[in-house]
Design a protein around this motif. Structure first.
Motif, PDB file in Angstrom:
ATOM      1  N   TRP A 238       0.826  -1.204   0.000  1.00 27.24           N
ATOM      2  CA  TRP A 238       0.000   0.000   0.000  1.00 27.24           C
ATOM      3  C   TRP A 238       0.861   1.255   0.000  1.00 27.24           C
ATOM      4  N   ILE A 239       2.055   1.195   0.546  1.00 25.57           N
ATOM      5  CA  ILE A 239       2.951   2.346   0.505  1.00 25.57           C
ATOM      6  C   ILE A 239       3.455   2.559  -0.917  1.00 25.57           C
ATOM      7  N   LEU A 240       3.804   1.494  -1.603  1.00 21.82           N
ATOM      8  CA  LEU A 240       4.255   1.594  -2.990  1.00 21.82           C
ATOM      9  C   LEU A 240       3.145   2.147  -3.883  1.00 21.82           C
ATOM     10  N   TRP A 241       1.943   1.604  -3.769  1.00 24.78           N
ATOM     11  CA  TRP A 241       0.826   2.075  -4.589  1.00 24.78           C
ATOM     12  C   TRP A 241       0.423   3.492  -4.222  1.00 24.78           C
ATOM     13  N   GLY A 242       0.455   3.817  -2.941  1.00 23.66           N
ATOM     14  CA  GLY A 242       0.131   5.180  -2.521  1.00 23.66           C
ATOM     15  C   GLY A 242       1.116   6.194  -3.079  1.00 23.66           C
TER      16      GLY A 242
END
Length: 58
Positions: free
Chosen positions: A8-12
């Motif tokens: 989710w950090i990468l996609w965010g």
């Protein structure tokens, strides 16, 4: 210590970077060719120029 980043950090980060690029390109095209930021403004101008040439000559 975290050894692997959560997805989710990468996609965010990708969504935020894409949003910033869209805002920068919109500001660049709409307000007398002034970029919002100093580094991505040059990249946005370059990408817009390439897109314009591809659409114009296709």
């Amino acid at each position: 210590m975290i050894t692997k980043l959560p997805k989710w950090i990468l996609w965010g980060g990708a969504v935020l970077a894409f949003s910033a690029g869209c805002v920068n390109t919109t500001a660049l095209m709409g307000f007398a060719n002034l970029s919002v930021s100093h580094v991505t403004g040059n990249v946005s101008l370059f990408a817009a120029a390439i897109a314009y040439r591809l659409l114009r000559f296709s």
